[in-house]
Design an enzyme around this catalytic site. Structure first.
Site, PDB file in Angstrom:
ATOM      1  N   GLY A   1      18.657 -23.002 -21.262  1.00  0.00           N
ATOM      2  CA  GLY A   1      17.761 -23.911 -20.553  1.00  0.00           C
ATOM      3  C   GLY A   1      18.407 -25.257 -20.290  1.00  0.00           C
ATOM      4  O   GLY A   1      18.199 -25.870 -19.236  1.00  0.00           O
ATOM      5  N   ASP A   2      19.214 -25.718 -21.242  1.00  0.00           N
ATOM      6  CA  ASP A   2      19.921 -26.985 -21.043  1.00  0.00           C
ATOM      7  C   ASP A   2      20.972 -26.854 -19.958  1.00  0.00           C
ATOM      8  O   ASP A   2      21.168 -27.776 -19.154  1.00  0.00           O
ATOM      9  CB  ASP A   2      20.573 -27.425 -22.363  1.00  0.00           C
ATOM     10  CG  ASP A   2      19.551 -27.645 -23.463  1.00  0.00           C
ATOM     11  OD1 ASP A   2      18.392 -27.987 -23.133  1.00  0.00           O
ATOM     12  OD2 ASP A   2      19.899 -27.472 -24.642  1.00  0.00           O
TER      13      ASP A   2
ATOM     14  N   GLY B   1      18.997 -33.054 -24.720  1.00  0.00           N
ATOM     15  CA  GLY B   1      19.486 -34.074 -23.801  1.00  0.00           C
ATOM     16  C   GLY B   1      20.996 -34.123 -23.740  1.00  0.00           C
ATOM     17  O   GLY B   1      21.596 -34.216 -22.659  1.00  0.00           O
TER      18      GLY B   1
ATOM     19  N   ASN C   1       9.911 -23.571 -19.404  1.00  0.00           N
ATOM     20  CA  ASN C   1      10.133 -22.128 -19.482  1.00  0.00           C
ATOM     21  C   ASN C   1       8.774 -21.437 -19.612  1.00  0.00           C
ATOM     22  O   ASN C   1       7.717 -22.073 -19.507  1.00  0.00           O
ATOM     23  CB  ASN C   1      11.101 -21.768 -20.618  1.00  0.00           C
ATOM     24  CG  ASN C   1      10.557 -22.105 -22.008  1.00  0.00           C
ATOM     25  OD1 ASN C   1       9.351 -22.323 -22.198  1.00  0.00           O
ATOM     26  ND2 ASN C   1      11.440 -22.157 -22.989  1.00  0.00           N
TER      27      ASN C   1
ATOM     28  N   LEU D   1      12.577 -18.379 -16.143  1.00  0.00           N
ATOM     29  CA  LEU D   1      12.016 -17.094 -16.555  1.00  0.00           C
ATOM     30  C   LEU D   1      13.021 -16.211 -17.284  1.00  0.00           C
ATOM     31  O   LEU D   1      12.891 -14.989 -17.276  1.00  0.00           O
ATOM     32  CB  LEU D   1      11.483 -16.367 -15.314  1.00  0.00           C
ATOM     33  CG  LEU D   1      10.385 -17.100 -14.537  1.00  0.00           C
ATOM     34  CD1 LEU D   1      10.175 -16.453 -13.171  1.00  0.00           C
ATOM     35  CD2 LEU D   1       9.083 -17.116 -15.324  1.00  0.00           C
TER      36      LEU D   1
END
Length: 309
Positions: free
Chosen positions: A255-256, A44, A187, A224
């Site tokens: 990803g963040d 977060g 993901n 991906l």
């Protein structure tokens, strides 16, 4: 440039203790590492920093201990222009994470101890309901208790706020949570966990995303890795290629970076496909740099990369 309404993110801050070595030690084995770095992390918090550095107005809701790692958190947010909505929790500790980075590939393995953030309650969410209702985009993940995330999504959805759930780390979810998600951003591993379907190609991701739509999600975005991302709704299914900004140094936080970039773009009213492309560029820059929060690019850097394409 910040939009009229901010991005509000519920999640966890942890201090990342990152170790680089040729390989992970086996149980009972000690090996020498190549480097160590202490820095800010937590999904977060990383997403909030990413969105803040991209110029979005951002508020971050969490719990912290009263300790040196909490001081690090508040400095990190201030530097990125993120407003703190942290609840001080002196009877617990600020979270920490062990991160192993494989020297040759940049791949990682992580253990997170969220500390005070695991004490976030639905009552904490109620106390910050006006903050959530005032958002343009609300984002959460699964590092804090699920009942708190559910309540926050309910409040956001009830107020017409765009909701994003990044279902990380992978976990089983209650059926109702899917209906609260305008966007779900798993993901490949998380998509497999949520659907029971193997995801090793774009076509397999598309099949799994369809199953998630059936659960009530508005839009599924499957990230991906080096294959980019899939944007999937009931009306369209678009594969967006990864955007390279140079050699990969470390994938921690990619990803963040993507989720923070997505939230920032959506908060500015960017159309979803272009928002995903923007988020891919944010992630593409982040993996060329070591660390998590320090790797998050500025809006100018992302726009410059997209202008080259």
């Amino acid at each position: 440039m910040a939009s009229g309404k901010p991005v509000v993110i519920l999640g966890v801050f942890v201090a990342d203790t990152a170790y680089r070595a040729e390989r992970q030690p086996r149980m009972g084995e000690t090996i020498l590492g190549n480097s160590f770095k202490l820095g800010p992390g937590g999904k977060g918090s990383n997403q909030a920093v990413a969105a803040g550095k991209l110029g979005a107005g951002v508020a971050f809701l969490t719990r912290l201990g009263v300790d040196a790692f909490a001081d690090m958190a508040k400095r990190t947010w201030k530097d990125a222009g993120v407003k703190s909505a942290a609840i001080d929790t002196p009877d617990s500790y600020t979270g920490a994470a062990y991160i192993f980075v494989e020297e040759g590939s940049g791949n990682n393995a992580i253990i997170v101890s969220p500390g005070a953030a695991m004490l976030i309650t639905p009552e904490d969410i109620e106390a910050n309901a006006d903050l959530i209702r005032g958002a343009g985009v609300f984002v959460t993940q699964l590092e804090q208790p699920i009942d708190a995330a559910m309540r926050a999504l309910e409040i956001a959805r009830g107020a017409g706020v765009t909701t994003i759930l990044n279902p990380a780390p992978a976990a089983k979810l209650p059926d109702r949570i899917y209906t609260l998600c305008d966007y779900l951003t798993p993901n490949e591993t998380e998509t497999e966990e949520l659907t029971g379907l193997k995801v090793s190609s774009v076509d397999e991701a598309r099949s799994a995303a369809g199953k998630l739509l059936e659960k009530g999600v508005g839009t599924v975005i499957v990230t991906l890795g080096d294959k980019g991302a899939l944007l999937h709704t009931k009306d369209r299914s678009e594969h967006i290629s990864a955007i390279s900004a140079g050699p990969v140094v470390e994938t921690t936080g990619a990803g963040d970076a993507f989720n923070g970039g997505l939230a920032a773009a959506l908060s500015r009213g960017v159309e979803p496909l272009e928002a995903v492309r923007f988020a891919c560029a944010v992630a593409g820059i982040s993996v060329t740099r070591p660390g998590t929060a320090p790797s998050m690019p500025t809006l100018q850097e992302v726009e410059a990369l997209l202008a080259k394409r």
